[in-house]
Design a protein around this motif. Structure first.
Motif, PDB file in Angstrom:
ATOM      1  N   HIS A 187     -11.099  -2.906   5.291  1.00 15.20           N
ATOM      2  CA  HIS A 187     -11.190  -2.869   6.665  1.00 15.20           C
ATOM      3  C   HIS A 187     -12.217  -2.554   7.254  1.00 15.20           C
ATOM      4  O   HIS A 187     -12.743  -1.908   7.344  1.00 15.20           O
TER       5      HIS A 187
ATOM      6  N   ALA B   6       0.993  -1.001   0.004  1.00 19.03           N
ATOM      7  CA  ALA B   6       0.141  -0.871   0.392  1.00 19.03           C
ATOM      8  C   ALA B   6       0.845   1.176  -0.412  1.00 19.03           C
ATOM      9  O   ALA B   6       2.304   1.373   0.029  1.00 19.03           O
ATOM     10  N   PRO B   7       0.531   2.323  -0.697  1.00 20.23           N
ATOM     11  CA  PRO B   7       1.175   3.274  -0.732  1.00 20.23           C
ATOM     12  C   PRO B   7       0.817   3.974   0.816  1.00 20.23           C
ATOM     13  O   PRO B   7       0.453   4.464   1.817  1.00 20.23           O
ATOM     14  N   MET B   8       2.484   4.387   1.573  1.00 18.21           N
ATOM     15  CA  MET B   8       2.608   4.956   2.812  1.00 18.21           C
ATOM     16  C   MET B   8       4.017   6.205   2.386  1.00 18.21           C
ATOM     17  O   MET B   8       5.241   5.599   2.167  1.00 18.21           O
ATOM     18  N   SER B   9       3.616   7.345   2.989  1.00 22.58           N
ATOM     19  CA  SER B   9       4.065   8.520   3.135  1.00 22.58           C
ATOM     20  C   SER B   9       5.720   8.147   3.943  1.00 22.58           C
ATOM     21  O   SER B   9       4.879   8.098   4.809  1.00 22.58           O
TER      22      SER B   9
ATOM     23  N   ARG C 119      -7.154   5.838  -6.767  1.00 27.99           N
ATOM     24  CA  ARG C 119      -7.523   5.054  -4.901  1.00 27.99           C
ATOM     25  C   ARG C 119      -8.450   5.758  -4.327  1.00 27.99           C
ATOM     26  O   ARG C 119      -8.438   6.874  -4.815  1.00 27.99           O
TER      27      ARG C 119
ATOM     28  N   TYR D 163       7.558   8.569  10.288  1.00 24.62           N
ATOM     29  CA  TYR D 163       7.762   9.883   9.251  1.00 24.62           C
ATOM     30  C   TYR D 163       8.999  10.344   9.608  1.00 24.62           C
ATOM     31  O   TYR D 163       9.325  10.323  11.107  1.00 24.62           O
TER      32      TYR D 163
ATOM     33  N   MET E 109      -9.408   2.210  -0.255  1.00 24.00           N
ATOM     34  CA  MET E 109      -9.240   2.043   0.950  1.00 24.00           C
ATOM     35  C   MET E 109     -10.234   2.279   1.565  1.00 24.00           C
ATOM     36  O   MET E 109     -11.101   2.820   1.503  1.00 24.00           O
TER      37      MET E 109
ATOM     38  N   PRO F 192      -3.934  -4.119  11.421  1.00 22.85           N
ATOM     39  CA  PRO F 192      -3.376  -4.288  10.084  1.00 22.85           C
ATOM     40  C   PRO F 192      -3.778  -4.787   9.085  1.00 22.85           C
ATOM     41  O   PRO F 192      -4.645  -6.081   9.907  1.00 22.85           O
ATOM     42  N   VAL F 193      -4.087  -4.784   7.934  1.00 23.40           N
ATOM     43  CA  VAL F 193      -4.203  -6.056   7.429  1.00 23.40           C
ATOM     44  C   VAL F 193      -3.468  -7.040   7.464  1.00 23.40           C
ATOM     45  O   VAL F 193      -2.431  -6.780   7.220  1.00 23.40           O
TER      46      VAL F 193
ATOM     47  N   GLY G  18       2.841   8.687  -1.121  1.00 27.81           N
ATOM     48  CA  GLY G  18       2.379   9.603  -2.334  1.00 27.81           C
ATOM     49  C   GLY G  18       3.857  10.714  -2.818  1.00 27.81           C
ATOM     50  O   GLY G  18       4.627  11.170  -2.075  1.00 27.81           O
TER      51      GLY G  18
ATOM     52  N   ASN H 224      -7.522  -2.839  -0.130  1.00 30.06           N
ATOM     53  CA  ASN H 224      -7.306  -2.962   1.340  1.00 30.06           C
ATOM     54  C   ASN H 224      -8.017  -3.017   2.343  1.00 30.06           C
ATOM     55  O   ASN H 224      -8.627  -1.505   2.813  1.00 30.06           O
TER      56      ASN H 224
ATOM     57  N   GLN I 210       2.328   6.870  -6.994  1.00 28.16           N
ATOM     58  CA  GLN I 210       1.469   7.424  -6.449  1.00 28.16           C
ATOM     59  C   GLN I 210       1.102   9.296  -6.818  1.00 28.16           C
ATOM     60  O   GLN I 210       1.986   9.490  -5.349  1.00 28.16           O
TER      61      GLN I 210
ATOM     62  N   GLY J 171      -0.485  -2.475   4.475  1.00 31.71           N
ATOM     63  CA  GLY J 171       0.792  -1.019   4.646  1.00 31.71           C
ATOM     64  C   GLY J 171       1.253  -1.377   5.544  1.00 31.71           C
ATOM     65  O   GLY J 171       2.669  -2.060   5.563  1.00 31.71           O
ATOM     66  N   ALA J 172       0.853  -1.585   7.070  1.00 35.38           N
ATOM     67  CA  ALA J 172       2.010  -1.833   8.212  1.00 35.38           C
ATOM     68  C   ALA J 172       2.978  -3.087   8.244  1.00 35.38           C
ATOM     69  O   ALA J 172       3.374  -2.949   7.838  1.00 35.38           O
TER      70      ALA J 172
ATOM     71  N   HIS K 200      -4.129   9.386  -6.539  1.00 39.81           N
ATOM     72  CA  HIS K 200      -4.845   9.319  -4.736  1.00 39.81           C
ATOM     73  C   HIS K 200      -6.161  10.644  -4.724  1.00 39.81           C
ATOM     74  O   HIS K 200      -6.441  11.604  -4.885  1.00 39.81           O
TER      75      HIS K 200
HETATM   76  C1  LIG Z   1       2.773   5.348   7.559  1.00 41.42           C
HETATM   77  C2  LIG Z   1       1.319   5.479   6.521  1.00 41.42           C
HETATM   78  C3  LIG Z   1       1.872   6.259   5.613  1.00 41.42           C
HETATM   79  C4  LIG Z   1       0.884   6.007   4.554  1.00 41.42           C
HETATM   80  N1  LIG Z   1       0.887   7.298   3.710  1.00 41.42           N
HETATM   81  C5  LIG Z   1      -0.414   7.037   2.974  1.00 41.42           C
HETATM   82  C6  LIG Z   1      -0.353   7.539   1.158  1.00 41.42           C
HETATM   83  O1  LIG Z   1       1.673   8.157   1.429  1.00 41.42           O
HETATM   84  N2  LIG Z   1      -0.888   7.008   0.487  1.00 41.42           N
HETATM   85  C7  LIG Z   1      -2.025   7.022   0.533  1.00 41.42           C
HETATM   86  O2  LIG Z   1      -3.204   6.709  -0.212  1.00 41.42           O
HETATM   87  N3  LIG Z   1      -2.133   5.810   2.140  1.00 41.42           N
HETATM   88  C8  LIG Z   1      -0.948   6.348   3.228  1.00 41.42           C
HETATM   89  N4  LIG Z   1      -1.223   5.593   4.015  1.00 41.42           N
HETATM   90  C9  LIG Z   1      -2.365   4.448   4.287  1.00 41.42           C
HETATM   91  C10 LIG Z   1      -2.091   3.013   3.666  1.00 41.42           C
HETATM   92  O3  LIG Z   1      -1.998   3.141   1.924  1.00 41.42           O
HETATM   93  C11 LIG Z   1      -3.261   2.077   4.321  1.00 41.42           C
HETATM   94  O4  LIG Z   1      -4.640   2.374   3.717  1.00 41.42           O
HETATM   95  C12 LIG Z   1      -3.803   1.945   5.611  1.00 41.42           C
HETATM   96  O5  LIG Z   1      -1.443   2.627   6.917  1.00 41.42           O
HETATM   97  C13 LIG Z   1      -4.086   0.858   6.128  1.00 41.42           C
HETATM   98  O6  LIG Z   1      -4.217  -0.454   6.072  1.00 41.42           O
HETATM   99  P1  LIG Z   1      -3.142  -1.461   6.486  1.00 41.42           P
HETATM  100  O7  LIG Z   1      -3.856  -1.965   7.724  1.00 41.42           O
HETATM  101  O8  LIG Z   1      -2.570  -2.516   5.662  1.00 41.42           O
HETATM  102  O9  LIG Z   1      -1.789  -0.471   7.298  1.00 41.42           O
HETATM  103  C14 LIG Z   1      -0.229   5.652   4.670  1.00 41.42           C
HETATM  104  C15 LIG Z   1      -0.371   4.097   6.453  1.00 41.42           C
HETATM  105  C16 LIG Z   1       0.779   4.708   6.754  1.00 41.42           C
HETATM  106  C17 LIG Z   1       0.811   3.498   8.164  1.00 41.42           C
END
Ligand SMILES: Cc1cc2nc3c(=O)[nH]c(=O)nc-3n(C[C@H](O)[C@H](O)[C@H](O)COP(=O)(O)O)c2cc1C
Length: 362
Positions: free
Chosen positions: A286, A22-25, A226, A342, A262, A293-294, A56, A284, A98, A314-315, A174
């Protein structure tokens, strides 16, 4: 029924399995929005995922919402991604960029240009964001003019071209989590009186125009979208979610690479979208937030139920670079360290151990 370990085709993008990172900043780009060697290590460590969706990336300077987030609005930023995408490809993975325009989410003190945020309407988000000087209230945005909306769409097109130039396999727009396209979709953030506000047709226009324009530029088979129906993150309040997203989805070109949901605690909406959308779907999942987390087990279940074609996690990918291998072996998973998510360096980023490192340490 499919399993997580089977290949799948998302438009023009063929992947070796159905795990999606999953996308994660992670806020480790340079202050000018360049990708770094450390980011190349981080993503390539996770290339066991069939598809990686990058953090992102802002398509223009004003779209930046957070410190040290990467950009794709200059040639040098595009080139900075080449070592990242090359390393992922060397490991057999695929990676899309993304494109995340944060709109009203952010704070002038965060950016090199100290710019004021933009939004569909001049409505300040309730809540706070993390800045160098600690937590600060979101700052008031200004409303985009129609000409600026068109220029923003052109910026997405240029960013998509830069993404392909930088070696990405495609891009994801996004349109969830309360960022700019979502701010146009939701009626509490969009109070425009022109052709971009009011009716559902008007509120979906911005997202659909971005999709059409970037598809023209790089091919629809390289474009994912997304969405996060029902998600209230970043002060979003949708009052007509079902009608809004069913109109959006029915107006999307069906040859897109994929649609990515999501899920914000509403399985009914995901089910309805699966029925409406004939293209590839990444979920994703939930169904209930309290599930955490997934997990691979949840991912497997939603695939078995034919709710989607690929599952994003993600996590677990943060803490387990070799998540796919661990899932294959049903091996234990590392815990995630929230304090290093972060910003910062290698700690909590590229130093999570793989199974063989764990075995060596025993
Ligand atoms: C550290 C972090 C940064 C995230 N950044 C973004 C992002 O940049 N773009 C986005 O669409 N979602 C972002 N998310 C949301 C994740 O893509 C994902 O939807 C969310 O973590 C739930 O999935 P999980 O339960 O597998 O972690 C972020 C989540 C985390 C934990």
């Amino acid at each position: 029924m499919h399993t997580l370990f089977e290949p799948v085709q998302y438009g023009s993008i063929a992947t070796s399995n159905r795990f999606v990172m999953a996308p994660m900043s992670r806020n480790r780009a340079t202050k000018h929005g360049h990708a770094t060697a450390l980011m190349a290590t981080y993503y390539s460590q996770r290339a066991g995922a069939g598809l990686i969706i990058s953090e992102g990336i802002q398509p223009n300077q004003v779209g930046q919402g957070y410190m040290n987030s990467p950009g794709l609005h200059t040639l040098s930023q595009a080139k900075s991604w080449q070592p990242v995408t090359d390393l992922v490809h060397t490991q057999g993975g695929k990676i899309v960029a993304q494109l995340m325009h944060c709109g009203r989410i952010g704070h002038p003190s965060l950016y090199p240009s100290a710019h004021q945020s933009v939004a569909p309407s001049a409505i300040t988000a309730q809540g706070q964001t993390y800045t160098q000087d600690g937590m600060k209230d979101f700052a008031p945005p200004r409303a985009l003019t129609i000409d600026e909306i068109h220029a923003t769409i052109s910026d997405y097109v240029q960013a998509a071209r830069y993404a392909i130039m930088g070696g990405f396999d495609g891009i994801e727009i996004h349109a969830g989590n309360g960022f700019l396209p979502h701010q146009f979709l939701a009626n509490n953030t969009n109070q425009r009186q022109d052709c971009y506000g009011g009716s559902i047709e008007n509120r979906t226009r911005f997202t659909l125009e971005i999709v059409a324009a970037v598809s023209d530029a790089i091919g629809a088979g390289r474009v994912g979208l997304r969405i996060s129906p029902h998600n209230t993150f970043n002060d979003i309040a949708e009052t007509d979610t079902e009608q809004l997203y069913s109109a959006l989805i029915q107006a999307l070109p069906t040859d897109l690479a994929y649609l990515h949901i999501m899920e914000a605690a509403s399985r009914t909406t995901s089910d309805a979208i699966r029925q409406l959308w004939t293209g590839a779907l990444i979920l994703n999942p939930h169904n209930r937030w309290e599930d955490g987390p997934v997990t691979p087990a949840i991912a497997d279940k939603v695939l078995q139920q034919d709710l989607c074609d690929g599952v994003s996690l993600g996590a677990l990918f943060v803490a387990n670079p070799d998540l796919v291998e661990r899932a294959r072996l049903n091996a234990p998973l590392n815990d995630m360290d929230d304090s290093t998510l972060y910003g910062g360096g290698a700690k909590g980023y590229t130093d999570y151990p793989t199974l063989d490192k764990v075995a060596q340490a025993v």
